[in-house]
Design a protein around this motif. Structure first.
Motif: not given
Length: 157
Positions: A126-144
């Motif tokens: 099994y593979q368990i993946s959890i994805i979230w946005q850190e509070a106060g961290n609104l950084t974007t990559d080169s594609e926005g």
């Protein structure tokens, strides 16, 4: 010849300079405190993701027959809410459904707005993946795109 008495005490300009230096120091301390609190919150979310992933693995191990013979514990990242069978003497399939329902509720409480995906390969991997946005961290990559945090656990039951 008259002698002038030496000036005593601070002049107004010296007091203003001292106040400016004090204000800059206090702003620096406030900034450090804010960064410390944000880092603490982010570390808490990472530890919650780890704890929740291991919690689900333990639930799978407790219901191992169902986990290794069916896809009852798989979950798509965009899956709708899992219903609770509300059973007292659960069958292994109902127990798996209860486990996912309870686990997803704990995920929503521990890391708000997080998404999770559980995939199964072979019989017991099994593979368990959890994805979230850190509070106060609104950084974007080169594609926005907004940069998110993730925790992935791969396990053989």
């Amino acid at each position: 010849m008259k002698k002038h008495a030496p000036s005593k005490g601070f002049t107004l300009i010296e007091i203003l300079i001292a106040l400016v230096i004090l204000a800059v120091g206090l702003l620096g301390m406030a900034s450090l405190l804010l960064n410390s609190m944000q880092s603490s919150q982010n570390a808490y979310q990472r530890s919650q993701a780890s704890m929740l992933a291991y919690d689900l693995i333990e639930r799978m191990r407790a219901n191992q027959e169902q986990a290794v013979t069916t896809n009852a514990y798989t979950l798509a990242a965009n899956a709708t809410a899992t219903s609770d069978p509300e059973c007292t003497n659960c069958t292994p399939g109902e127990q798996a459904q209860t486990d996912l329902h309870d686990w997803r509720a704990a995920l929503a409480d521990g890391i708000p707005e997080a998404t999770a995906a559980i995939t199964r390969s072979n019989d017991n991997q099994y593979q368990i993946s959890i994805i979230w946005q850190e509070a106060g961290n609104l950084t974007t990559d080169s594609e926005g795109n907004t940069v998110t945090q993730s925790f992935t656990l791969r396990v053989d039951l």
